[in-house]
Design a protein around this motif. Structure first.
Motif, short mmCIF file in Angstrom:
data_model
loop_
_atom_site.label_atom_id
_atom_site.label_comp_id
_atom_site.label_asym_id
_atom_site.label_seq_id
_atom_site.Cartn_x
_atom_site.Cartn_y
_atom_site.Cartn_z
N GLN A 37 -87.61 94.04 22.52
CA GLN A 37 -87.56 95.56 21.86
C GLN A 37 -88.28 95.67 21.50
O GLN A 37 -88.96 95.84 20.64
N LEU A 88 -90.38 93.33 19.03
CA LEU A 88 -89.48 92.16 18.40
C LEU A 88 -89.14 91.54 18.75
O LEU A 88 -88.63 91.91 20.07
N LEU A 90 -86.39 88.33 20.09
CA LEU A 90 -85.39 88.51 19.72
C LEU A 90 -84.60 87.12 20.31
O LEU A 90 -84.91 86.92 21.57
N ARG A 110 -90.95 89.91 14.26
CA ARG A 110 -91.95 90.87 15.18
C ARG A 110 -93.42 90.18 14.87
O ARG A 110 -94.36 90.30 13.86
#
Lengths: 114, 111
Positions: A37, A88, A90, A110
């Motif tokens: 992201q 980011l 995930l 992050r």
């Protein structure tokens, strides 16, 4: 506590470094996923594993290398990254692959590439 | 894969009911509709899932009309803590797990 744990929470690496992101799920799920992201963008699916077999590789550059040694653990090995890879990352798991099996996400790593 | 379309953003006030609609015109027969909530710097969290008609749980309701080409997430009496991005996903088990997130709807709840 989400049931999906990602480490580290933050990572800063240079473009020549090699690092790994780790994901562990405690839910007994059979499928695991990596999503990326970037700022102000929707999640991009990177990889999907089902019972430790990769079933989806969504045109991801080879500088990202996933590994799934068992159904509870998922790694993302990083090497020679570019600044645009800062995002980011995930990890998610689901009971089985499929839109009817909800995804459970970790809180992400992050990553900053300098 | 069914593509979804949602409003980019919505504003509301505390105590109001919020309805977020998602369009999925090419939804397939086997597709389920799932909604997620995401706070900044956290992973998305499952809210609710449905196939047809109405589904309700402790946090939300999901309304799906007979043609299934859209769905509406209803959040009753929102609070400031409901400020988040809400994603609608459509998919089934025949796509190799390729669940695609759209832009989502950024909901801002004001006092």
């Amino acid at each position: 506590e989400t049931g999906v744990t990602q480490t580290p929470r933050h990572l800063v690496m240079g473009m020549t470094n090699k690092k790994s992101l780790k994901c562990e799920q405690h839910l007994g799920h059979n499928a695991m996923y990596w999503y990326k992201q970037s700022a102000k963008k929707p999640l991009e699916l990177m990889f999907v594993y089902s019972l430790e077999e990769r079933v989806e590789n969504n045109s991801v550059p080879s500088r990202f290398s996933p590994e799934c040694p068992n159904s509870s653990h998922l790694f993302l090995h990083l090497h020679t990254l570019q600044p645009e890879d800062s995002a980011l990352y995930l990890c998610a798991s689901s009971q089985v692959i499929g839109g009817y099996s909800p995804l459970h996400f970790g809180n992400g790593t992050r990553l900053t590439v300098t | 894969l069914a593509k979804t379309t949602q409003p980019i953003s919505m504003d509301s006030y505390e105590g109001q009911e919020v309805n977020i609609t998602c369009s999925h015109n090419n939804i397939a027969t086997n597709d389920y509709i799932t909604w997620y909530q995401q706070f900044p710097s956290q992973g998305p969290r499952f809210i609710i899932q449905g196939y047809k008609t109405k589904v309700t749980n402790e946090v939300a309701s999901l309304f799906i009309p007979a043609d299934r080409k859209s769905s509406t997430l209803s959040l009753p009496r929102v609070s400031l803590s409901d400020t988040a991005v809400y994603y609608c996903l459509v998919g089934d088990g025949n796509q190799g797990g390729k669940l695609i997130f759209g832009q989502g709807t950024e909901l801002s709840v004001k006092p």
